[in-house]
Design a protein around this motif. Structure first.
Motif, short mmCIF file in Angstrom:
data_model
loop_
_atom_site.label_atom_id
_atom_site.label_comp_id
_atom_site.label_asym_id
_atom_site.label_seq_id
_atom_site.Cartn_x
_atom_site.Cartn_y
_atom_site.Cartn_z
N GLY A 46 88.47 36.38 71.80
CA GLY A 46 87.84 35.13 71.46
C GLY A 46 87.13 35.61 70.13
N PRO A 47 86.60 34.68 69.56
CA PRO A 47 86.01 34.54 68.19
C PRO A 47 84.78 35.61 68.29
CG PRO A 47 85.54 32.52 69.28
CD PRO A 47 86.38 33.16 70.25
N PRO A 48 84.62 36.39 67.32
CA PRO A 48 83.28 37.14 67.30
C PRO A 48 82.04 36.42 67.35
CG PRO A 48 84.63 37.44 65.29
CD PRO A 48 85.16 36.56 66.09
N GLU A 49 81.06 37.04 67.97
CA GLU A 49 79.64 36.39 68.14
C GLU A 49 78.89 36.88 66.64
OE1 GLU A 49 77.22 35.87 71.91
OE2 GLU A 49 78.19 38.02 71.72
N ALA A 53 73.48 35.13 67.16
CA ALA A 53 73.61 34.70 68.38
C ALA A 53 73.49 36.00 69.16
CB ALA A 53 75.01 34.11 68.69
N ARG A 54 73.85 37.16 68.82
CA ARG A 54 73.69 38.36 69.71
C ARG A 54 72.21 38.85 69.91
NH1 ARG A 54 78.52 41.47 67.00
NH2 ARG A 54 76.95 41.58 65.36
N THR A 55 71.53 38.70 68.62
CA THR A 55 70.29 39.16 68.47
C THR A 55 69.14 38.07 69.36
OG1 THR A 55 70.70 39.93 66.44
CG2 THR A 55 68.19 39.60 66.99
N PHE A 56 69.36 37.03 69.10
CA PHE A 56 68.48 35.77 69.66
C PHE A 56 68.83 35.19 70.91
CE2 PHE A 56 67.26 36.04 65.12
CZ PHE A 56 65.94 36.68 65.25
N GLY A 57 70.11 35.45 71.23
CA GLY A 57 70.76 34.62 72.52
C GLY A 57 70.23 35.21 73.69
N PRO A 58 69.83 36.40 74.01
CA PRO A 58 69.12 36.74 75.39
C PRO A 58 67.72 36.10 75.43
CG PRO A 58 70.10 38.71 74.33
CD PRO A 58 70.14 37.54 73.35
#
Length: 177
Positions: A46-49, A53-58
């Protein structure tokens, strides 16, 4: 920490920082020259995050923010208390052979050892009974130990309280892990 206390006692603060820096340099060079990078790690299709999104997603995960705030708060309190140990211990009654730096190293080591012994007990406890009760009791116990340790006149009693603090830290760590 005990080795750090011995280093400060024999080399002084400046010398112990130089020694610590040299040891970090040696470890870094060992990692650069002797550790092999694993072959390409498998990536999710899939498309890379995005980095955002990787930093603040959690932070959108339920309960994560509360655990993060508790973890930051407990780390701040315990780091602040550890940073003040040599200043506090220099005015405390202790045997002539025990420098304030060595006493600080011993207290940190005792706390870590008792926390290490407590973790195998508190981890399964948290899995069976849930974290809320243990976290509350451990936070209260830690607070009481930190308050009482400010009143003790001798290093021996202070070290015993630091060992008890390690047990409470194991409880906190088990519930926040």
């Amino acid at each position: 920490p005990v080795i750090g206390g011995v280093a400060v006692g024999s080399l002084g603060f400046r010398g112990s920082f130089v020694l610590g820096g040299l040891l970090l340099l040696v470890g870094g060079l060992m990692a650069i020259f002797w550790v092999d990078e694993p072959p390409g790690l498998a990536r999710r299709p899939g498309p890379p995050e995005s980095i955002r999104a990787r930093t603040f997603g959690p932070l959108a995960w339920p309960g994560f923010r509360q655990v993060l705030v508790l973890h930051i708060g407990t780390q701040f309190v315990f780091s602040a208390s550890v940073n003040l140990l040599p200043l506090y211990l220099q005015d405390m009654s202790r045997p002539p052979w025990l420098s304030a730096e060595l006493a600080a190293g011993l207290s940190i080591t005792l706390t870590a050892i008792t926390a290490a012994f407590g973790m195998p007990f508190f981890g399964p406890w948290t899995d069976r009974r849930g974290p809320r009760g243990l976290l509350l009791v451990s936070l209260l116990g830690s607070g009481m130990v930190l308050a009482v340790q400010a009143l003790v006149p001798t290093v021996g009693l202070f070290l015993a309280l630091r060992a008890v603090l390690g047990v409470w830290l194991a409880g906190i760590t088990a519930t926040l892990a």
